[in-house]
Enzyme design. Structure first.
Site, mmCIF file in Angstrom:
data_model
loop_
_atom_site.group_PDB
_atom_site.id
_atom_site.type_symbol
_atom_site.label_atom_id
_atom_site.label_comp_id
_atom_site.label_asym_id
_atom_site.label_seq_id
_atom_site.Cartn_x
_atom_site.Cartn_y
_atom_site.Cartn_z
ATOM 1 N N ASP A 9 -14.048 -7.057 -22.985
ATOM 2 C CA ASP A 9 -14.229 -5.788 -23.797
ATOM 3 C C ASP A 9 -13.484 -4.529 -23.263
ATOM 4 O O ASP A 9 -12.656 -4.928 -22.095
ATOM 5 C CB ASP A 9 -15.715 -5.548 -24.191
ATOM 6 C CG ASP A 9 -16.537 -4.790 -22.715
ATOM 7 O OD1 ASP A 9 -15.813 -4.594 -21.686
ATOM 8 O OD2 ASP A 9 -17.673 -4.529 -22.989
ATOM 9 N N HIS A 10 -13.664 -3.472 -23.599
ATOM 10 C CA HIS A 10 -12.993 -2.301 -23.106
ATOM 11 C C HIS A 10 -13.607 -1.821 -21.883
ATOM 12 O O HIS A 10 -12.717 -1.042 -21.148
ATOM 13 C CB HIS A 10 -13.385 -1.026 -24.096
ATOM 14 C CG HIS A 10 -14.879 -0.842 -24.306
ATOM 15 N ND1 HIS A 10 -15.609 -1.641 -25.086
ATOM 16 C CD2 HIS A 10 -15.446 0.024 -23.565
ATOM 17 C CE1 HIS A 10 -16.903 -1.247 -25.155
ATOM 18 N NE2 HIS A 10 -16.895 -0.182 -23.970
ATOM 19 N N CYS A 66 -16.622 -7.862 -19.024
ATOM 20 C CA CYS A 66 -16.980 -6.680 -19.692
ATOM 21 C C CYS A 66 -17.003 -5.438 -18.509
ATOM 22 O O CYS A 66 -16.878 -5.776 -17.353
ATOM 23 C CB CYS A 66 -18.259 -7.043 -20.267
ATOM 24 S SG CYS A 66 -19.598 -7.552 -19.576
ATOM 25 N N THR A 68 -19.713 -4.649 -16.463
ATOM 26 C CA THR A 68 -20.587 -5.239 -15.507
ATOM 27 C C THR A 68 -20.323 -6.856 -15.331
ATOM 28 O O THR A 68 -20.308 -7.356 -14.333
ATOM 29 C CB THR A 68 -22.064 -5.023 -15.743
ATOM 30 O OG1 THR A 68 -22.502 -5.591 -16.933
ATOM 31 C CG2 THR A 68 -22.204 -3.596 -15.795
ATOM 32 N N GLY A 69 -19.745 -7.510 -16.287
ATOM 33 C CA GLY A 69 -19.687 -8.876 -16.695
ATOM 34 C C GLY A 69 -21.064 -9.455 -16.901
ATOM 35 O O GLY A 69 -21.240 -10.643 -17.417
ATOM 36 N N HIS A 99 -21.583 -26.896 -7.788
ATOM 37 C CA HIS A 99 -22.936 -27.277 -8.161
ATOM 38 C C HIS A 99 -23.246 -27.297 -9.539
ATOM 39 O O HIS A 99 -23.959 -27.823 -10.049
ATOM 40 C CB HIS A 99 -23.981 -26.391 -7.293
ATOM 41 C CG HIS A 99 -23.895 -26.988 -5.769
ATOM 42 N ND1 HIS A 99 -24.904 -26.405 -4.887
ATOM 43 C CD2 HIS A 99 -23.078 -27.843 -5.257
ATOM 44 C CE1 HIS A 99 -24.568 -27.109 -3.578
ATOM 45 N NE2 HIS A 99 -23.283 -27.951 -3.791
ATOM 46 N N ARG A 110 -15.898 -2.600 -14.199
ATOM 47 C CA ARG A 110 -16.710 -1.496 -13.357
ATOM 48 C C ARG A 110 -17.276 -1.649 -12.223
ATOM 49 O O ARG A 110 -17.807 -0.672 -11.673
ATOM 50 C CB ARG A 110 -17.360 -0.616 -14.275
ATOM 51 C CG ARG A 110 -16.584 -0.275 -15.622
ATOM 52 C CD ARG A 110 -17.537 0.325 -16.623
ATOM 53 N NE ARG A 110 -16.877 0.705 -17.850
ATOM 54 C CZ ARG A 110 -17.491 0.701 -19.055
ATOM 55 N NH1 ARG A 110 -18.572 0.499 -19.275
ATOM 56 N NH2 ARG A 110 -16.639 1.073 -20.118
ATOM 57 N N HIS A 134 -26.304 -32.929 -8.817
ATOM 58 C CA HIS A 134 -25.805 -31.620 -9.217
ATOM 59 C C HIS A 134 -25.663 -31.803 -10.913
ATOM 60 O O HIS A 134 -26.084 -30.925 -11.590
ATOM 61 C CB HIS A 134 -24.652 -30.872 -8.760
ATOM 62 C CG HIS A 134 -24.859 -30.701 -7.350
ATOM 63 N ND1 HIS A 134 -25.674 -29.823 -6.910
ATOM 64 C CD2 HIS A 134 -24.231 -31.294 -6.187
ATOM 65 C CE1 HIS A 134 -25.803 -29.875 -5.464
ATOM 66 N NE2 HIS A 134 -24.881 -30.750 -4.822
ATOM 67 N N ARG A 137 -29.189 -32.037 -12.106
ATOM 68 C CA ARG A 137 -29.690 -30.723 -12.350
ATOM 69 C C ARG A 137 -29.102 -29.954 -13.580
ATOM 70 O O ARG A 137 -29.947 -29.103 -14.384
ATOM 71 C CB ARG A 137 -29.649 -29.882 -10.929
ATOM 72 C CG ARG A 137 -30.439 -30.551 -9.841
ATOM 73 C CD ARG A 137 -30.124 -29.976 -8.614
ATOM 74 N NE ARG A 137 -30.887 -30.590 -7.430
ATOM 75 C CZ ARG A 137 -30.388 -30.566 -6.342
ATOM 76 N NH1 ARG A 137 -29.235 -30.102 -6.026
ATOM 77 N NH2 ARG A 137 -31.183 -31.286 -5.340
HETATM 78 C C1 RB5 Z 1 -19.961 -1.358 -22.383
HETATM 79 O O1 RB5 Z 1 -20.150 -0.122 -22.511
HETATM 80 C C2 RB5 Z 1 -20.768 -2.215 -21.626
HETATM 81 O O2 RB5 Z 1 -22.071 -2.166 -21.910
HETATM 82 C C3 RB5 Z 1 -20.198 -3.529 -21.255
HETATM 83 O O3 RB5 Z 1 -18.798 -3.610 -20.961
HETATM 84 C C4 RB5 Z 1 -20.875 -4.457 -20.324
HETATM 85 O O4 RB5 Z 1 -21.015 -3.897 -19.008
HETATM 86 C C5 RB5 Z 1 -22.305 -4.784 -20.747
HETATM 87 O O5 RB5 Z 1 -22.741 -5.699 -19.965
#
Ligand code: RB5
Length: 147
Positions: A9-10, A66, A68-69, A99, A110, A134, A137
């Site tokens: 995403d952005h 994204c 945070t991922g 695993h 970010r 593994h 599991r």
């Molecule tokens: C978008 O602003 C943000 O929420 C997305 O990139 C991500 O971090 C969500 O988990």
């Protein structure tokens, strides 16, 4: 030649470009689904696009990003049969491949990683699934869907 699908995403345009180049420098073919723009897109849409592309076959793994991922990895993990890991270190990236054998690895654009994200990605790619207990599991984990 190894082949990977990538989508973001952005919140991760810059990191996606870096990791895409890193993969290509390693000789891995990357099918890139974007976004390469700063305009807001919804991470569940990008996860869905990437998983659907992966399911066409011929892919060794996928990379999702994204801010945070977290959101994009949760979204991918909602799709049938998919495991998407979100390691924060090279050690975790290696171990999740050995695993948990995930089809996808996620990163946060970010996030201030203590280790170089390229190193984390390399650890994932270079590790091999160990099978055996593994796999048992993983089978149990995947059987939790719908419970
Ligand atoms: C978008 O602003 C943000 O929420 C997305 O990139 C991500 O971090 C969500 O988990």
């Amino acid at each position: 030649m190894a082949k990977a699908v990538m989508a973001n995403d952005h919140g991760a345009v810059e990191l996606a470009a870096k990791l895409r180049k890193h993969l290509e420098d390693r000789g891995i073919e990357v099918v890139y689904l974007g976004t390469d723009k700063e305009e807001s897109v919804d991470y569940p849409d990008k996860a869905e696009e990437a998983v659907k592309e992966f399911r066409k076959g011929g892919y060794d793994f996928g990379v999702l990003l994204c801010g945070t991922g977290i959101g994009i990895s949760i979204a991918a993990n909602k799709m049938d049969g998919i495991r998407c890991a979100l390691p924060q270190t090279a050690y975790s990236a290696e171990m999740t491949r050995r695993h948990n054998n995930p089809q996808f690895i996620a990163f946060g654009g970010r996030v201030d990683y203590a280790e170089n994200p390229e190193k984390i990605l390399d650890a994932f790619i270079d590790a091999e699934f160990e099978g055996g207990r593994h796999q048992r599991r993983i089978d149990k984990m995947m059987a939790l869907a719908g419970k």
